[in-house]
Scaffold this active site. Structure first.
Site, PDB file in Angstrom:
ATOM      1  CD  GLN A   1       2.633  -4.934  -5.563  1.00  0.00           C
ATOM      2  OE1 GLN A   1       2.974  -6.786  -5.414  1.00  0.00           O
ATOM      3  NE2 GLN A   1       3.738  -4.578  -6.655  1.00  0.00           N
ATOM      4  CB  SER A   2      -1.924 -10.090  -9.999  1.00  0.00           C
ATOM      5  OG  SER A   2      -2.470 -11.897 -10.526  1.00  0.00           O
ATOM      6  CG  ASN A   3      -1.004 -13.515  -4.804  1.00  0.00           C
ATOM      7  OD1 ASN A   3       0.000 -12.517  -4.441  1.00  0.00           O
ATOM      8  ND2 ASN A   3      -3.304 -12.684  -3.921  1.00  0.00           N
TER       9      ASN A   3
ATOM     10  CB  ALA B   1       0.445 -11.715 -12.779  1.00  0.00           C
TER      11      ALA B   1
END
Length: 331
Positions: free
Chosen positions: A75-77, A79
């Site tokens: 859930q990386s912002n 990325a």
């Protein structure tokens, strides 16, 4: 000083808003509260990584890169914003994403940021259990080179001395807004993880000779480890930008009691903080970074760490799309 002598591309539409949190201030009866809206940077729902990527993309283009490679949680912002920035400059994008212990479920594994990564067209690689994500990424970089690509690797969170320049610039922007609004800003509170945001803000305040406190609320690690990450960035930045390293190090302030069991693992205080800001100010935080940072700020205010004559700002670093991956916590 009002600019950094380093090339950057344009991913933002201009300065992000700086505005009062009037309802929250009235409810708490404490310091005068404000918010810097870096959730409004405009790149695929926005967030703080946009400022870093303006400098990182420029460096990638200077090196004739054809594909961006970076690492993050599922859930990386960071990325998601990297995938979006790649599209703006017609680069390919490969995201090496790892599962985060203590999280999971169908929403976490398919919704939120990961859904947007797929819509944006990034190639996503989920790191197998018990495998190191950096090793996986470096192996992918070599594979891409063998295929004739020119990969440009971006570290976790875009937090290297180049990316951190985005938050030196943010410090300049914020203090100019304070001057325009005739506000003496006493403290700025934000989520600190990969450390580039805090290092950049500290460097910017040092260059401006501003006495505003920069307080990082940890989202993933204890104070000592977080402090070292910040110092590791400040050292090369001090040489490049010309500020006093020891003075900058003295500015480091960290609160490490609000991240709970670990990165990305929800806490009750985070949930309450997200609901509080939504219901008082109609602003959505995220469950991994800003929710925990706001929980920290609310606790600091409750404990009387700021007087009612002080002006305290919260830096919203974005990520509200991540709420969809944690919906069970908000039922």
């Amino acid at each position: 000083m009002n600019k950094i002598e380093r090339k950057k591309v344009t991913l933002m539409n201009g300065a992000t808003p700086f505005e009062p949190l009037a309802n929250l201030t009235n409810r708490l009866g404490s310091a005068q509260l404000f918010i810097k809206r870096d959730d409004c940077t405009g790149l695929a729902t926005g967030g703080n990584k946009t400022r870093k990527l303006e400098y990182l993309i420029a460096d990638a283009l200077q090196q004739n890169a054809t594909v961006l490679v970076t690492i993050g949680g599922i859930q990386s912002n960071h990325a998601r914003q990297t995938a979006a920035a790649a599209n703006k400059y017609q680069l390919k994008c490969a995201l090496v994403l790892e599962k985060v212990a203590g999280t999971g479920g169908e929403d976490y594994l398919h919704s939120g940021n990961l859904l947007l990564d797929n819509i944006l067209g990034a190639d996503t690689f989920i790191v197998p259990d018990n495998e190191d994500s950096l090793n996986h990424a470096m192996s992918l970089v070599e594979q891409l080179k063998a295929q004739g690509e020119v990969p440009y690797f971006i570290t976790v969170g875009g937090s290297d001395p180049i990316g951190a320049c985005g938050y030196v610039e943010c410090a300049f922007e914020l203090m100019e807004q304070c001057e325009q609004q005739q506000i003496k800003l006493d403290a700025l509170i934000h989520a600190t993880g990969s450390a580039g945001t805090q290092a950049g803000l500290i460097a910017g305040m040092e260059l401006l000779d501003a006495d505003t406190r920069v307080i990082g609320v940890c989202v993933s690690k204890p104070e000592a480890a977080q402090r070292q990450l910040i110092i590791n960035l400040l050292e090369p930045m001090s040489e490049a930008l010309g500020f006093n390293l020891q003075s900058a190090i003295k500015r480091i302030e960290i609160k490490d009691q609000y991240y709970g069991e670990g990165y990305g693992i929800p806490t009750d205080s985070m949930v309450e903080a997200v609901k509080t800001l939504a219901r008082q100010e109609a602003i959505l935080l995220d469950p991994v970074y800003t929710g925990k940072a706001m929980a920290g700020m609310l606790d600091m205010l409750k404990k009387g760490e700021f007087s009612d004559t002080e002006n305290v700002a919260f830096l919203h670093t974005g990520g509200s799309v991540g709420l969809f991956a944690y919906k069970d916590w908000f039922k």
